[in-house]
Design an enzyme around this catalytic site. Structure first.
Site, PDB file in Angstrom:
ATOM      1  N   ASP A  22     -81.591  44.319  33.928  1.00 37.46           N
ATOM      2  CA  ASP A  22     -81.936  44.881  35.230  1.00 37.46           C
ATOM      3  C   ASP A  22     -82.936  43.941  35.915  1.00 37.46           C
ATOM      4  OD1 ASP A  22     -84.429  45.351  34.018  1.00 37.46           O
ATOM      5  OD2 ASP A  22     -84.069  47.497  33.773  1.00 37.46           O
ATOM      6  N   ALA A  23     -83.475  44.358  37.041  1.00 40.63           N
ATOM      7  CA  ALA A  23     -84.401  43.512  37.809  1.00 40.63           C
ATOM      8  C   ALA A  23     -85.670  43.173  37.034  1.00 40.63           C
ATOM      9  CB  ALA A  23     -84.756  44.191  39.128  1.00 40.63           C
TER      10      ALA A  23
END
Length: 142
Positions: A22-23
């Site tokens: 994810d980010a």
């Protein structure tokens, strides 16, 4: 969840890439399933079977159910050890116990995720449950 049997454990090492995270650089939860799928496919291949060849014969393995526990985060660039062992076999299905570890240089690997994955064999035309071929599962338990 844990495997209480003496069946062989199959394992592969995979690297965590940017696309797996994810980010924040943490493995996205559903991507653990991708790593588990890859090791099951390689496990099958190690016995001389390929998903593609089985499909030509009208045999498909489908995931029937999954139960996972997430224990620690995996991160970008980690090396993972992904394992699979047959935990249970029935007439038309079997259960894998699978674990994913972060590989550590000191050998003290960290368990990130574990779970049971039940696969069913189905007829590729009618998508109905089909019994495992005679002797099929015995190959994997010896």
């Amino acid at each position: 969840m844990q495997s209480d049997n003496k069946n062989p454990v199959f394992s592969q090492v995979y690297r965590v890439y940017y696309e797996d995270t994810d980010a924040g650089g943490v493995i996205y939860h559903s991507n653990y399933l991708k790593f588990m799928e890859r090791v099951r496919t390689e496990w099958l291949r190690s016995f001389g079977y390929s998903q593609h060849e089985l499909a030509k014969e009208g045999l498909l393995f489908v995931v029937y159910s999954i139960a996972l526990r997430y224990l620690a985060p995996g991160r970008l660039d980690d090396e993972l050890i992904v394992t699979a062992t047959v935990k249970e076999a029935k007439r038309a299905s079997f259960v894998f116990f699978q674990q994913i570890y972060k590989q550590c240089v000191d050998g003290d690997n960290v368990l990130l995720c574990e779970g049971d994955v039940r696969l069913s064999l189905i007829d590729g035309v009618h998508f109905k449950s089909k019994p495992l071929p005679v002797g099929f599962i015995d190959k994997f338990l010896s």
